[in-house]
Design an enzyme around this catalytic site. Sequence first.
Site, mmCIF file in Angstrom:
data_model
loop_
_atom_site.group_PDB
_atom_site.id
_atom_site.type_symbol
_atom_site.label_atom_id
_atom_site.label_comp_id
_atom_site.label_asym_id
_atom_site.label_seq_id
_atom_site.Cartn_x
_atom_site.Cartn_y
_atom_site.Cartn_z
ATOM 1 N N CYS A 110 -12.382 -11.746 25.697
ATOM 2 C CA CYS A 110 -11.361 -12.315 26.119
ATOM 3 C C CYS A 110 -10.160 -11.192 25.774
ATOM 4 O O CYS A 110 -8.897 -11.606 25.954
ATOM 5 C CB CYS A 110 -10.980 -13.597 25.403
ATOM 6 S SG CYS A 110 -12.257 -14.846 25.935
ATOM 7 N N HIS A 235 -3.576 -15.019 24.312
ATOM 8 C CA HIS A 235 -4.918 -15.504 25.113
ATOM 9 C C HIS A 235 -4.877 -16.858 24.905
ATOM 10 O O HIS A 235 -4.513 -17.677 23.942
ATOM 11 C CB HIS A 235 -6.109 -14.822 24.174
ATOM 12 C CG HIS A 235 -7.460 -15.420 25.028
ATOM 13 N ND1 HIS A 235 -7.518 -15.535 26.159
ATOM 14 C CD2 HIS A 235 -8.389 -15.888 24.071
ATOM 15 C CE1 HIS A 235 -8.918 -16.050 26.108
ATOM 16 N NE2 HIS A 235 -9.226 -16.312 25.099
ATOM 17 N N ASN A 265 -9.514 -22.302 29.127
ATOM 18 C CA ASN A 265 -9.829 -20.783 28.922
ATOM 19 C C ASN A 265 -10.553 -20.007 29.995
ATOM 20 O O ASN A 265 -11.593 -20.120 30.152
ATOM 21 C CB ASN A 265 -10.606 -20.743 27.470
ATOM 22 C CG ASN A 265 -10.911 -19.426 26.944
ATOM 23 O OD1 ASN A 265 -10.727 -18.402 27.631
ATOM 24 N ND2 ASN A 265 -11.289 -19.341 25.930
HETATM 25 O O1 UT7 Z 1 -11.912 -17.242 24.022
HETATM 26 C C1 UT7 Z 1 -12.378 -17.246 22.660
HETATM 27 C C2 UT7 Z 1 -13.501 -18.218 22.550
HETATM 28 N N1 UT7 Z 1 -13.140 -19.452 21.885
HETATM 29 C C3 UT7 Z 1 -12.334 -19.718 21.159
HETATM 30 O O2 UT7 Z 1 -11.126 -19.396 20.866
HETATM 31 C C4 UT7 Z 1 -12.759 -20.931 20.566
HETATM 32 C C5 UT7 Z 1 -12.088 -21.408 19.142
HETATM 33 N N2 UT7 Z 1 -12.381 -22.723 18.436
HETATM 34 C C6 UT7 Z 1 -11.606 -23.700 18.871
HETATM 35 O O3 UT7 Z 1 -10.843 -23.800 19.974
HETATM 36 C C7 UT7 Z 1 -12.114 -24.934 18.213
HETATM 37 O O4 UT7 Z 1 -12.893 -24.880 17.040
HETATM 38 C C8 UT7 Z 1 -12.932 -26.141 19.110
HETATM 39 C C9 UT7 Z 1 -11.861 -26.700 20.138
HETATM 40 C C10 UT7 Z 1 -14.098 -25.216 19.764
HETATM 41 C C11 UT7 Z 1 -13.543 -27.253 18.298
HETATM 42 O O5 UT7 Z 1 -12.387 -27.781 17.610
HETATM 43 P P1 UT7 Z 1 -12.356 -27.875 15.858
HETATM 44 O O6 UT7 Z 1 -11.199 -28.849 15.566
HETATM 45 O O7 UT7 Z 1 -12.537 -26.526 15.281
HETATM 46 O O8 UT7 Z 1 -13.446 -29.015 15.315
HETATM 47 P P2 UT7 Z 1 -14.935 -28.620 14.821
HETATM 48 O O9 UT7 Z 1 -15.640 -27.659 15.389
HETATM 49 O O10 UT7 Z 1 -14.705 -28.461 13.316
HETATM 50 O O11 UT7 Z 1 -15.515 -29.902 15.045
HETATM 51 C C12 UT7 Z 1 -14.964 -31.424 14.527
HETATM 52 C C13 UT7 Z 1 -15.787 -32.355 14.985
HETATM 53 C C14 UT7 Z 1 -17.291 -32.061 14.770
HETATM 54 O O12 UT7 Z 1 -17.948 -33.391 14.608
HETATM 55 P P3 UT7 Z 1 -18.421 -33.708 13.144
HETATM 56 O O13 UT7 Z 1 -19.500 -32.602 12.674
HETATM 57 O O14 UT7 Z 1 -17.169 -33.659 12.217
HETATM 58 O O15 UT7 Z 1 -19.102 -35.079 13.317
HETATM 59 C C15 UT7 Z 1 -17.852 -31.803 16.258
HETATM 60 O O16 UT7 Z 1 -19.124 -32.026 16.481
HETATM 61 O O17 UT7 Z 1 -15.694 -32.527 16.460
HETATM 62 C C16 UT7 Z 1 -16.743 -32.596 17.169
HETATM 63 N N3 UT7 Z 1 -16.763 -32.037 18.531
HETATM 64 C C17 UT7 Z 1 -16.298 -32.632 19.600
HETATM 65 N N4 UT7 Z 1 -15.932 -34.211 19.352
HETATM 66 C C18 UT7 Z 1 -15.395 -34.550 20.606
HETATM 67 C C19 UT7 Z 1 -16.929 -31.026 18.908
HETATM 68 N N5 UT7 Z 1 -16.430 -30.887 20.387
HETATM 69 C C20 UT7 Z 1 -16.254 -32.177 20.569
HETATM 70 C C21 UT7 Z 1 -15.764 -32.492 21.801
HETATM 71 N N6 UT7 Z 1 -15.458 -33.960 22.038
HETATM 72 N N7 UT7 Z 1 -15.585 -31.886 22.923
#
Ligand code: UT7
Length: 311
Positions: A110, A235, A265
Site C-alpha cells: 500500500c 493511504h 482500502n
Molecule cells: O493497507 C494496510 C492494511 N491494513 C490496515 O491498515 C488495517 C489496520 N487495522 C485496522 O484497520 C483495524 O485494526 C481493523 C478495522 C482491522 C479492526 O479494528 P480494531 O478496532 O483494531 O478491532 P480489533 O482487531 O481490536 O477487534 C475488536 C473486536 C474483536 O472481537 P473480540 O476479540 O473483542 O471479541 C474482533 O474479533 O472486533 C471484532 N471484529 C469485528 N466485529 C464485527 C473484527 N472484525 C469485525 C467485524 N465486525 N468486521
Amino acid sequence: MGFGARITGWGSAVPDTVVTNAEFEGRLATSDEWITERTGIKERRWGGTTSSLSIEAGNAAIKRAGLSAADIDLLILSTTTPDQAVPATSAVVSHKIGTSGGAFDLNAACAGYVYAMVVGRAMIGAGVNKKVLVLGADTLSRITDMDDRGTAILFADGAGGVVLEATEDQDDFLGWDLGVDGSAQPILYADHGSYLRMEGREVYKKAVRVMVESAEIAMHRAGVTSDDIALCVPHQANIRIIEAACNRLSIPMERASVVLDRFGNTSSGSIPLALVDAEERNRLNPGDLVLFSGFGAGMTWASAVVRWSGN
Ligand code: UT7
C-alpha cells in the site's frame, strides 16, 4: 540545476459494482454500525482487473495532461495484485494505452504508489525520462477471504495515477522518505495463490507510528512544517488511522482527503484516488503543498511533499 518534475495530469478509475456494508450483515458476524465506527468505510467497489482499471486511469491522466500516449516514455505501475504472475501487468497496460519506452511493475504494497512517484521523479531527475506515467492499481477483492470479517469489509478495487513531466526551471518534488521493515512480514501477507492474512490491530499500531515518522522526515527534507501543508493525501485504510496520524502531525482533518467511505482500502489505488477526488472538488490550487503518506505490508512506508502546480 538538473531536471525536476511536475504533475501535469491525473486520472482514476473504479469498478461499477458498489458493495454496501449492509451486504455483509447476515453473511458475516458484523454490522454496518461496527464497520462505520471502526473503519469509516460505508461502501466499496469490487470488479474489473488490475489492467482494465489501470488503462482507464492512465488514459484519463494522459488526456488531462494534454499529451498523446506515445509521448509517455516510461510507465510505472504500482500493484500487489498483477493480472498474471508473468508478464508484468504494466506490459499489457503499456500496449493497450500505447505508451512508448519501458514499463515495469513495482510492489511495495500500500506504500507502493508513493514509492512509484519517487522512482518516476528520480528517473526524470537522472535525465533518463521526460514524461512518466505513474499508476497505482489493485484488485484486492481477488485475494480477500470473503469469509473473514476482519479483512472482507476493508479491501476493494480501484486505480489512479499521474503524469510526471520533466522541468528545467523548477522541481515540484520537495522532499520524500521511503522505508521498509521486513520483520513485520508476519502481520500482513498473502502466500502465492492464497488470501491476505492480517493481524489488524498490530498493523494499526505500527501504521500510525510509521506514517507520522515518515511524513515528518519528508517535511523536514522539504524544509516545511505541517502548517505549510495545504492538503494531506494519506493511504486510505482506516479513518481512525488517518485521524490519529493527522492529529500527531498537527494537520486538521479539514486538510485531509478522505475517500475510504466510498472506496474502502484499494491499496495502490487509494492515494491517487484521494488525490483525484480532491482535485475534482476544487480543493487544490497552484502552489499548494501536498503531503502524500502511505504504509503497507512489508512493512513499507513512504511519504512525499509535492508542490501542486496544475496544468
Ligand atoms: O493497507 C494496510 C492494511 N491494513 C490496515 O491498515 C488495517 C489496520 N487495522 C485496522 O484497520 C483495524 O485494526 C481493523 C478495522 C482491522 C479492526 O479494528 P480494531 O478496532 O483494531 O478491532 P480489533 O482487531 O481490536 O477487534 C475488536 C473486536 C474483536 O472481537 P473480540 O476479540 O473483542 O471479541 C474482533 O474479533 O472486533 C471484532 N471484529 C469485528 N466485529 C464485527 C473484527 N472484525 C469485525 C467485524 N465486525 N468486521
